[in-house]
Write an enzyme that holds these catalytic residues in place. Structure first.
Site: not given
Ligand code: TYM
Length: 331
Positions: A113, A195, A198
């Site tokens: 990032k 991957k 968003k």
């Molecule tokens: P975020 O918002 O980027 O993504 C949310 C969830 O979607 C999964 N994900 C994917 N899985 C498969 N293929 C992909 N291309 C893909 N893109 C996203 C992510 O692995 C995630 O499970 N840091 C986290 C948010 C967070 C969090 C937490 C998660 C904050 N606190 C505590 C678990 C526990 C994040 O940025 O997810």
């Protein structure tokens, strides 16, 4: 016997993608009976990239409506917005004093990032994993269902929690990642070594959960593949491999079954079949989403009740943390 605790989060930082759904949210649905689940819309995390305030508000409501549309029942799960439960920010300070600079420097997501937003490498982007650790630890979480990109953050959470437990005595449950075998890393349709994300600027790289059927068909038609021309699971065919994963999750088949079913078929036919499978999964979600977005009162009720339930649990752990580190209770 008491149910085990699940916690996971999703950032309202843009339009949710098929990766978010297949890698995470879809699996959350299967856990709601067996576990006590907390799902959080992490608006504080989203701030690590600049968000127009009005967009952040809109995206937060949309993310909540989307979780409900995907099938999460607010009577069975606690659905809430991170900034509504101040214990997250409060505990994050204490835990940041328990986390080393070197550990945070090794986080690959921070490196990725900060390369992408070189004009805004803010302190929050660096300490993000501490806030994420706190999200998880405040609820005494056993399992964290996520896509594989979050694994390193959960490992850090475990290290920090163990450090705290060793220094001050047993306080936190040590959480485990819960990563599905298929769908844990859905790749970009344009650059299948990366991957699906968003934040990708190329709209054709992503399927958004709200894309209409004709857009989904067009994006799959344009998906990058290879010149080998055989639908099979092979390391030198990352584009096809990704389409196989997507189809297999949508159709509840194994990847091997999918490859077999399309033996001898051309890429054109396969791509159309994948598009139709995705449309079939997303159509009912989209319908529910639009109905929910027109019922703001209901959404407010869900996040208000969620915040109360979450706050109760988080406060208790925060009190424990403060006491253990030697802060004097106010009363
Ligand atoms: P975020 O918002 O980027 O993504 C949310 C969830 O979607 C999964 N994900 C994917 N899985 C498969 N293929 C992909 N291309 C893909 N893109 C996203 C992510 O692995 C995630 O499970 N840091 C986290 C948010 C967070 C969090 C937490 C998660 C904050 N606190 C505590 C678990 C526990 C994040 O940025 O997810």
């Amino acid at each position: 016997m008491e149910k085990k605790i699940i916690f996971s989060g999703i950032q309202p930082s843009g339009k949710l993608t098929l990766g978010n759904y297949l890698g995470a949210v879809r699996n959350w649905n299967n856990l709601q009976e067996e576990y006590n689940c907390f799902y959080c819309i992490v608006d504080m995390h989203a701030m690590t990239q600049y968000q127009e305030p009005k967009d952040l508000r809109k995206q937060t409501m949309e993310a909540l409506a989307m979780l409900l549309a995907c099938g999460l029942d607010p009577d069975k799960n606690t659905l809430f917005i991170q900034s509504h439960v101040p214990a997250h920010a409060e505990a994050a300070w204490v835990m940041s004093c328990m986390t080393y600079f070197g550990e945070l420097s090794r986080m690959t997501q921070f490196k990725d990032k900060s390369a992408k937003q070189s004009e805004n490498i803010n302190a929050g982007l660096f300490t993000y994993p501490v806030l994420m650790a706190v999200d998880i630890l405040l609820y005494q979480t056993h399992l964290v269902p996520v896509g594989s990109d979050q694994k390193q953050h959960i490992e850090l959470t475990r290290d920090v929690a163990e450090r705290f437990n060793n220094r001050y005595s047993e306080t936190f449950v040590i959480p485990e990642p819960y990563i599905a075998k298929v769908g844990a890393k859905i790749m970009s349709l344009q650059e299948p070594e990366k991957k699906m994300s968003k934040s990708d600027e190329n709209e054709n790289a992503n399927i958004y959960l709200l894309d209409p059927p004709e857009v989904i068909r067009k994006k799959f038609k344009r998906a990058v593949t290879d010149s080998i021309g055989i639908v099979q699971i092979a390391d030198d065919q990352p584009g096809i491999r990704n389409l196989i994963s997507i189809y297999s999750v949508c159709k509840n088949m194994t990847e091997e079954e999918v490859a077999k079913a399309f033996e001898g078929k051309g890429y054109g036919d396969f791509k159309s079949a994948v598009a139709e499978a995705v449309i079939e999964v997303l159509s009912p979600v989209q319908e529910k989403f639009h109905a929910l977005m027109s019922d703001k009162e209901y959404l407010e009720k869900v996040y208000q009740e969620g915040a109360l339930k979450a706050e109760n649990v988080a406060r208790k752990t925060l009190r424990k943390i403060y006491k253990k580190v030697g802060f004097i209770p106010r009363s």
